[in-house]
Design a protein around this motif. Sequence first.
Motif, PDB file in Angstrom:
ATOM      1  N   ASN A  21       0.676  -1.344  -0.331  1.00 10.54           N
ATOM      2  CA  ASN A  21      -0.125   0.443  -0.131  1.00 10.54           C
ATOM      3  C   ASN A  21       0.869   1.097  -0.139  1.00 10.54           C
ATOM      4  OD1 ASN A  21      -2.500  -1.265   0.237  1.00 10.54           O
ATOM      5  ND2 ASN A  21      -2.695  -1.696   2.267  1.00 10.54           N
ATOM      6  N   TRP A  22       0.340   2.079  -0.950  1.00 10.26           N
ATOM      7  CA  TRP A  22       1.008   3.358  -1.099  1.00 10.26           C
ATOM      8  C   TRP A  22       0.738   4.444   0.408  1.00 10.26           C
ATOM      9  CZ3 TRP A  22       5.202   4.644  -3.298  1.00 10.26           C
ATOM     10  CH2 TRP A  22       5.239   3.837  -4.959  1.00 10.26           C
ATOM     11  N   THR A  23       1.081   4.337   1.765  1.00 16.49           N
ATOM     12  CA  THR A  23       0.786   5.096   3.229  1.00 16.49           C
ATOM     13  C   THR A  23       1.581   6.824   2.555  1.00 16.49           C
ATOM     14  OG1 THR A  23       3.478   5.022   3.808  1.00 16.49           O
ATOM     15  CG2 THR A  23       1.575   3.370   4.207  1.00 16.49           C
ATOM     16  N   ASP A  24       1.180   7.663   3.392  1.00 14.90           N
ATOM     17  CA  ASP A  24       1.381   8.873   3.413  1.00 14.90           C
ATOM     18  C   ASP A  24       2.516   8.659   3.716  1.00 14.90           C
ATOM     19  OD1 ASP A  24      -1.684   9.579   2.678  1.00 14.90           O
ATOM     20  OD2 ASP A  24      -1.824  10.140   5.235  1.00 14.90           O
ATOM     21  N   GLU A  25       3.291   8.427   4.374  1.00 18.85           N
ATOM     22  CA  GLU A  25       5.311   7.640   4.675  1.00 18.85           C
ATOM     23  C   GLU A  25       5.894   8.433   3.454  1.00 18.85           C
ATOM     24  OE1 GLU A  25       3.003   6.376   6.877  1.00 18.85           O
ATOM     25  OE2 GLU A  25       2.539   8.036   8.216  1.00 18.85           O
ATOM     26  N   ARG A  26       5.296   6.906   2.491  1.00 14.61           N
ATOM     27  CA  ARG A  26       6.189   6.382   1.077  1.00 14.61           C
ATOM     28  C   ARG A  26       5.625   7.392   0.289  1.00 14.61           C
ATOM     29  NH1 ARG A  26       7.795   0.683   2.066  1.00 14.61           N
ATOM     30  NH2 ARG A  26       7.001   0.804  -0.233  1.00 14.61           N
ATOM     31  N   VAL A  27       4.384   7.885  -0.341  1.00 15.44           N
ATOM     32  CA  VAL A  27       3.948   8.769  -0.828  1.00 15.44           C
ATOM     33  C   VAL A  27       5.188  10.174  -0.827  1.00 15.44           C
ATOM     34  CG1 VAL A  27       2.554  10.650  -2.112  1.00 15.44           C
ATOM     35  CG2 VAL A  27       1.626   8.059  -1.244  1.00 15.44           C
ATOM     36  N   GLU A  28       5.156  10.730  -0.126  1.00 14.43           N
ATOM     37  CA  GLU A  28       5.866  11.857   0.424  1.00 14.43           C
ATOM     38  C   GLU A  28       7.705  11.099   0.411  1.00 14.43           C
ATOM     39  OE1 GLU A  28       4.888  14.921   0.971  1.00 14.43           O
ATOM     40  OE2 GLU A  28       3.316  14.607   0.628  1.00 14.43           O
ATOM     41  N   LEU A  29       8.284  10.361   0.847  1.00 13.57           N
ATOM     42  CA  LEU A  29       9.138   9.952   0.338  1.00 13.57           C
ATOM     43  C   LEU A  29       9.703   9.619  -1.700  1.00 13.57           C
ATOM     44  CD1 LEU A  29      12.348   9.344   1.056  1.00 13.57           C
ATOM     45  CD2 LEU A  29      10.597   7.587   1.114  1.00 13.57           C
ATOM     46  N   LEU A  30       8.271   9.546  -2.062  1.00 14.70           N
ATOM     47  CA  LEU A  30       8.511   9.483  -3.101  1.00 14.70           C
ATOM     48  C   LEU A  30       8.440  10.438  -3.592  1.00 14.70           C
ATOM     49  CD1 LEU A  30       8.336   7.721  -6.174  1.00 14.70           C
ATOM     50  CD2 LEU A  30       5.405   7.783  -6.314  1.00 14.70           C
ATOM     51  N   ARG A  31       7.797  11.324  -3.411  1.00 16.09           N
ATOM     52  CA  ARG A  31       8.132  12.940  -4.185  1.00 16.09           C
ATOM     53  C   ARG A  31       9.875  13.678  -3.434  1.00 16.09           C
ATOM     54  NH1 ARG A  31       2.620  15.503  -4.788  1.00 16.09           N
ATOM     55  NH2 ARG A  31       1.121  14.028  -3.743  1.00 16.09           N
ATOM     56  N   LYS A  32      10.057  13.404  -2.404  1.00 15.59           N
ATOM     57  CA  LYS A  32      11.073  13.802  -1.983  1.00 15.59           C
ATOM     58  C   LYS A  32      12.098  13.184  -2.980  1.00 15.59           C
ATOM     59  CE  LYS A  32      14.891  14.099   1.358  1.00 15.59           C
ATOM     60  NZ  LYS A  32      15.182  12.386   0.808  1.00 15.59           N
ATOM     61  N   LEU A  33      11.879  11.469  -3.753  1.00 11.66           N
ATOM     62  CA  LEU A  33      13.419  11.449  -4.105  1.00 11.66           C
ATOM     63  C   LEU A  33      13.136  11.501  -5.499  1.00 11.66           C
ATOM     64  CD1 LEU A  33      12.973   8.135  -2.302  1.00 11.66           C
ATOM     65  CD2 LEU A  33      15.241   9.869  -2.404  1.00 11.66           C
ATOM     66  N   TRP A  34      11.731  11.944  -5.999  1.00 15.59           N
ATOM     67  CA  TRP A  34      11.646  11.784  -7.264  1.00 15.59           C
ATOM     68  C   TRP A  34      12.255  13.501  -7.715  1.00 15.59           C
ATOM     69  CZ3 TRP A  34      10.463   8.877 -11.419  1.00 15.59           C
ATOM     70  CH2 TRP A  34       9.918   9.962 -12.399  1.00 15.59           C
ATOM     71  N   SER A  35      11.929  14.467  -6.261  1.00 19.82           N
ATOM     72  CA  SER A  35      12.690  15.782  -6.950  1.00 19.82           C
ATOM     73  C   SER A  35      14.395  16.403  -7.160  1.00 19.82           C
ATOM     74  CB  SER A  35      12.037  16.757  -5.947  1.00 19.82           C
ATOM     75  OG  SER A  35      12.365  15.944  -4.530  1.00 19.82           O
ATOM     76  N   GLU A  36      14.565  15.305  -5.737  1.00 19.61           N
ATOM     77  CA  GLU A  36      16.262  14.656  -5.480  1.00 19.61           C
ATOM     78  C   GLU A  36      16.634  14.223  -7.297  1.00 19.61           C
ATOM     79  OE1 GLU A  36      17.071  12.427  -2.753  1.00 19.61           O
ATOM     80  OE2 GLU A  36      16.149  14.308  -1.965  1.00 19.61           O
ATOM     81  N   GLY A  37      15.849  13.682  -8.470  1.00 15.30           N
ATOM     82  CA  GLY A  37      16.498  13.490  -9.499  1.00 15.30           C
ATOM     83  C   GLY A  37      16.827  11.839  -9.491  1.00 15.30           C
ATOM     84  N   LEU A  38      16.733  10.843  -8.640  1.00 10.42           N
ATOM     85  CA  LEU A  38      16.630   9.680  -8.420  1.00 10.42           C
ATOM     86  C   LEU A  38      15.684   8.620 -10.348  1.00 10.42           C
ATOM     87  CD1 LEU A  38      17.788  10.655  -5.842  1.00 10.42           C
ATOM     88  CD2 LEU A  38      16.968   8.161  -5.007  1.00 10.42           C
ATOM     89  N   SER A  39      16.327   7.951 -10.151  1.00 11.22           N
ATOM     90  CA  SER A  39      15.630   6.890 -11.129  1.00 11.22           C
ATOM     91  C   SER A  39      14.763   6.517 -10.454  1.00 11.22           C
ATOM     92  CB  SER A  39      16.485   6.207 -12.299  1.00 11.22           C
ATOM     93  OG  SER A  39      16.847   5.359 -10.909  1.00 11.22           O
ATOM     94  N   ALA A  40      13.138   5.560 -11.227  1.00 13.11           N
ATOM     95  CA  ALA A  40      12.618   5.093 -11.137  1.00 13.11           C
ATOM     96  C   ALA A  40      13.146   3.752  -9.820  1.00 13.11           C
ATOM     97  CB  ALA A  40      11.337   4.670 -11.843  1.00 13.11           C
ATOM     98  N   SER A  41      13.893   2.730 -10.344  1.00 14.57           N
ATOM     99  CA  SER A  41      14.298   1.617 -10.083  1.00 14.57           C
ATOM    100  C   SER A  41      15.043   2.144  -8.622  1.00 14.57           C
ATOM    101  CB  SER A  41      15.127   0.797 -10.894  1.00 14.57           C
ATOM    102  OG  SER A  41      16.678   1.680 -11.630  1.00 14.57           O
TER     103      SER A  41
END
Length: 172
Positions: free
Chosen positions: A2-22
Amino acid sequence: MNWTDERVELLRKLWSEGLSASQIAAQLGGVSRNAVIGKVHRLKLSGRGRATAAPARQKKTAQGSGAQKSVSRAASATRHVTTSIGATALQAQFDAEPAARHYIRPVENVVVPISRHLQLTELTERTCKWPNGDPLSEDFNFCGNEAAETGPYCKYHARVAFQPAAERRRNR
């Protein structure tokens, strides 16, 4: 997963830092690269930032005289640039000659039967249904010899069509 709020926020942060999806999937754990990509699209996140900042390109200035242009052209002509053509990173280098394939001869002498040249409408349950020739040509026909009780082909064509499992393993 499940996508919890914490995991979604971490996803947003990592995505904005430029990390790849993998890379994001590996850091989150329990989620695939495709799941990360899907979630990014559902969240409508913009293009991610760059992991390494690209240097700003400088604009070319106008050259004053023709002599300066010829000097700059000569300097650029001597510059050596290496390029790769095709997928050379995965190109294999072989030193040895390839091994010759060993073909196994049949133990018993097999005689190729003479085809009866039957048409499709002439086939029965007891005739070999091995096709001869191109189905689009007019001289297309079937073997038509007596078929074994275990399948649709005569003894010869059954040996051609069905290879024993032990021999398949040996050929690998």
